[in-house]
Scaffold this motif. Structure first.
Motif, PDB file in Angstrom:
ATOM      1  N   ARG A   1      13.443  20.694  -0.513  1.00 49.23           N
ATOM      2  CA  ARG A   1      14.094  19.505  -1.089  1.00 49.23           C
ATOM      3  C   ARG A   1      13.016  18.521  -1.538  1.00 49.23           C
ATOM      4  O   ARG A   1      11.916  18.489  -0.980  1.00 49.23           O
ATOM      5  N   LYS A   2      13.348  17.687  -2.532  1.00 48.81           N
ATOM      6  CA  LYS A   2      12.341  16.783  -3.078  1.00 48.81           C
ATOM      7  C   LYS A   2      13.010  15.540  -3.659  1.00 48.81           C
ATOM      8  O   LYS A   2      14.081  15.625  -4.278  1.00 48.81           O
ATOM      9  N   LEU A   3      12.383  14.387  -3.451  1.00 47.73           N
ATOM     10  CA  LEU A   3      12.789  13.145  -4.109  1.00 47.73           C
ATOM     11  C   LEU A   3      11.599  12.629  -4.910  1.00 47.73           C
ATOM     12  O   LEU A   3      10.468  12.594  -4.396  1.00 47.73           O
ATOM     13  N   ILE A   4      11.833  12.213  -6.163  1.00 47.96           N
ATOM     14  CA  ILE A   4      10.768  11.720  -7.035  1.00 47.96           C
ATOM     15  C   ILE A   4      11.181  10.385  -7.628  1.00 47.96           C
ATOM     16  O   ILE A   4      12.324  10.202  -8.050  1.00 47.96           O
ATOM     17  N   TRP A   5      10.233   9.447  -7.645  1.00 48.59           N
ATOM     18  CA  TRP A   5      10.446   8.145  -8.279  1.00 48.59           C
ATOM     19  C   TRP A   5       9.358   7.932  -9.320  1.00 48.59           C
ATOM     20  O   TRP A   5       8.185   8.204  -9.070  1.00 48.59           O
ATOM     21  N   GLU A   6       9.737   7.457 -10.507  1.00 49.83           N
ATOM     22  CA  GLU A   6       8.772   7.043 -11.521  1.00 49.83           C
ATOM     23  C   GLU A   6       9.126   5.648 -11.991  1.00 49.83           C
ATOM     24  O   GLU A   6      10.306   5.325 -12.154  1.00 49.83           O
ATOM     25  N   GLY A   7       8.110   4.842 -12.194  1.00 53.80           N
ATOM     26  CA  GLY A   7       8.368   3.483 -12.641  1.00 53.80           C
ATOM     27  C   GLY A   7       7.093   2.782 -13.063  1.00 53.80           C
ATOM     28  O   GLY A   7       6.013   3.374 -13.117  1.00 53.80           O
ATOM     29  N   THR A   8       7.235   1.497 -13.361  1.00 56.46           N
ATOM     30  CA  THR A   8       6.115   0.629 -13.722  1.00 56.46           C
ATOM     31  C   THR A   8       5.782  -0.253 -12.536  1.00 56.46           C
ATOM     32  O   THR A   8       6.691  -0.847 -11.949  1.00 56.46           O
ATOM     33  N   PRO A   9       4.515  -0.351 -12.147  1.00 56.84           N
ATOM     34  CA  PRO A   9       4.185  -1.214 -11.000  1.00 56.84           C
ATOM     35  C   PRO A   9       4.508  -2.668 -11.301  1.00 56.84           C
ATOM     36  O   PRO A   9       4.332  -3.132 -12.430  1.00 56.84           O
ATOM     37  N   ARG A  10       4.987  -3.356 -10.310  1.00 63.18           N
ATOM     38  CA  ARG A  10       5.269  -4.787 -10.451  1.00 63.18           C
ATOM     39  C   ARG A  10       3.994  -5.596 -10.201  1.00 63.18           C
ATOM     40  O   ARG A  10       3.158  -5.227  -9.364  1.00 63.18           O
ATOM     41  N   SER A  11       3.855  -6.687 -10.908  1.00 69.83           N
ATOM     42  CA  SER A  11       2.714  -7.572 -10.696  1.00 69.83           C
ATOM     43  C   SER A  11       2.806  -8.236  -9.329  1.00 69.83           C
ATOM     44  O   SER A  11       3.909  -8.493  -8.819  1.00 69.83           O
ATOM     45  N   ILE A  12       1.658  -8.556  -8.724  1.00 72.83           N
ATOM     46  CA  ILE A  12       1.686  -9.285  -7.460  1.00 72.83           C
ATOM     47  C   ILE A  12       2.122 -10.737  -7.658  1.00 72.83           C
ATOM     48  O   ILE A  12       2.218 -11.481  -6.678  1.00 72.83           O
ATOM     49  N   ARG A  13       2.379 -11.142  -8.902  1.00 69.50           N
ATOM     50  CA  ARG A  13       3.061 -12.428  -9.108  1.00 69.50           C
ATOM     51  C   ARG A  13       4.428 -12.399  -8.421  1.00 69.50           C
ATOM     52  O   ARG A  13       4.934 -13.438  -7.988  1.00 69.50           O
ATOM     53  N   ASP A  14       5.040 -11.220  -8.386  1.00 68.42           N
ATOM     54  CA  ASP A  14       6.288 -11.044  -7.640  1.00 68.42           C
ATOM     55  C   ASP A  14       5.933 -10.710  -6.194  1.00 68.42           C
ATOM     56  O   ASP A  14       5.153  -9.785  -5.946  1.00 68.42           O
ATOM     57  N   SER A  15       6.496 -11.433  -5.264  1.00 69.77           N
ATOM     58  CA  SER A  15       6.208 -11.176  -3.856  1.00 69.77           C
ATOM     59  C   SER A  15       6.696  -9.789  -3.459  1.00 69.77           C
ATOM     60  O   SER A  15       7.594  -9.225  -4.094  1.00 69.77           O
ATOM     61  N   HIS A  16       6.113  -9.244  -2.386  1.00 70.12           N
ATOM     62  CA  HIS A  16       6.545  -7.920  -1.937  1.00 70.12           C
ATOM     63  C   HIS A  16       8.017  -7.940  -1.537  1.00 70.12           C
ATOM     64  O   HIS A  16       8.754  -6.981  -1.743  1.00 70.12           O
ATOM     65  N   ARG A  17       8.481  -9.075  -0.979  1.00 68.34           N
ATOM     66  CA  ARG A  17       9.892  -9.171  -0.587  1.00 68.34           C
ATOM     67  C   ARG A  17      10.807  -9.150  -1.809  1.00 68.34           C
ATOM     68  O   ARG A  17      11.877  -8.537  -1.785  1.00 68.34           O
ATOM     69  N   LYS A  18      10.383  -9.808  -2.893  1.00 66.40           N
ATOM     70  CA  LYS A  18      11.194  -9.809  -4.113  1.00 66.40           C
ATOM     71  C   LYS A  18      11.308  -8.400  -4.677  1.00 66.40           C
ATOM     72  O   LYS A  18      12.395  -7.971  -5.109  1.00 66.40           O
ATOM     73  N   VAL A  19      10.194  -7.660  -4.666  1.00 61.38           N
ATOM     74  CA  VAL A  19      10.227  -6.281  -5.165  1.00 61.38           C
ATOM     75  C   VAL A  19      11.104  -5.424  -4.265  1.00 61.38           C
ATOM     76  O   VAL A  19      11.933  -4.639  -4.733  1.00 61.38           O
ATOM     77  N   ARG A  20      10.922  -5.568  -2.955  1.00 62.67           N
ATOM     78  CA  ARG A  20      11.714  -4.787  -2.014  1.00 62.67           C
ATOM     79  C   ARG A  20      13.201  -5.065  -2.173  1.00 62.67           C
ATOM     80  O   ARG A  20      14.019  -4.143  -2.231  1.00 62.67           O
TER      81      ARG A  20
END
Length: 312
Positions: free
Chosen positions: A243-262
């Motif tokens: 089994r496998k899960l894959i995520w692809e995306g664009t990294p968020r800037s650290i201007r956005d807090s880790h909590r906001k991204v989460r």
């Protein structure tokens, strides 16, 4: 958020697990701040400085009967008493000083960090809140850290003060470990920083409640501004037992807090039961392997579409 007794074992670039490193968290906050660059003070600029908070004053600017001024925020803090002469302030506005401020043009306070802009006094504050040259907040998620600075300063701070894992390369192979994972509802594993394409990226991994469901989440943040972050993409993968899960995306800037991204769920989310299934064994211990890579998007000169530029 629980930080004790959580381990992360990681391997460096090349997709093979090398020396195992175990990290213990410290919940002790790190305090420190580098001073923002402030434009050289002029006599008029000094007049517009609140004597209580030392910030620039904006309308309404208040004054006492003896002509001492202060900002509207500090007026409530001093209980309507002039901090200079202790006289009652009342509701007198210093209209003359407000008019003087209208005629001023001042450089952005981040001019020494590279901002060349000059603004009318009343437009300056709005610009500075969004200035591309303003310092970045420390991206460390394991404690409340008040340090700010430019990217080279923060990289050194993460390495020397937070003791984070530092890796060079654009592929990674991490194994996140925790005994008794069903007892952990909220946790943050040690941050990992990658140097790739001459830029720095932060890999986060944490456990939290998504509604009523306990989940794990991995995501990447870019140490730079939002526009530059769009030049890169990344993938994350977990799997086992066919089994496998894959995520692809664009990294968020650290201007956005880790909590906001989460909280925006912008990353690879794995339900706890699935994470334990991927861990193998009797499913009583988390041993989750996360692999991934980072690549740079390039414009195709013929079709205009983005094509990946993989890191060698």
């Amino acid at each position: 958020m629980e930080l004790d007794s959580i381990e992360c074992v990681s391997s460096s670039d090349g997709m093979e697990e090398d020396e195992i490193q175990v990290h213990q968290f410290s919940a002790k906050p790190i305090h420190g701040i580098i001073a923002s660059a402030i434009a050289p003070a002029t006599s008029v600029h000094e007049l517009l400085e609140c004597p209580v908070c030392t910030n620039s004053m904006y309308p309404p600017i208040h004054q006492c009967h003896n002509g001492h001024t202060l900002c509207s925020t500090c007026k409530t803090r001093v209980h309507n008493r002039c901090p200079t002469c202790r006289q009652e302030l009342g509701d007198i506005r210093c209209l003359a000083l407000e008019k003087v401020a209208e005629s001023l043009e001042l450089p952005c306070k981040y001019y020494s960090l590279g901002c060349p802009e000059i603004f009318p006094y009343y437009s300056k504050l709005k610009h500075e809140a969004l200035c591309n040259f303003r310092p970045y907040n420390c991206p460390y998620a394991g404690s409340e850290c008040s340090v700010v600075g430019d990217i080279p300063f923060l990289v050194a701070h993460l390495r020397d003060d937070h003791k984070v894992d530092m890796h060079t390369g654009c592929t990674f192979n991490h194994r996140y470990v925790k005994s008794n994972p069903r007892e952990v509802e909220n946790a943050t594993w040690m941050l990992t920083v990658f140097n790739c394409f001459g830029q720095y990226f932060c890999l986060h991994f944490e456990a939290f409640q998504l509604g009523m469901a306990p989940v794990y989440m991995a995501f990447l943040r870019f140490m730079g501004d939002e526009i530059s972050a769009r030049n890169y993409s990344y993938s994350l993968e977990v799997g086992a037992n066919g089994r496998k899960l894959i995520w692809e995306g664009t990294p968020r800037s650290i201007r956005d807090s880790h909590r906001k991204v989460r909280d925006s769920h912008d990353g690879l989310i794995i339900q706890r039961n699935m994470a334990l299934f991927f861990s193998g064994g009797d499913r009583k211990e988390l041993k989750l392997r996360v692999t991934g890579r980072i690549w740079k998007e390039q414009q195709n000169p013929d079709g205009g579409a983005c094509i990946p530029n993989l890191c060698s």
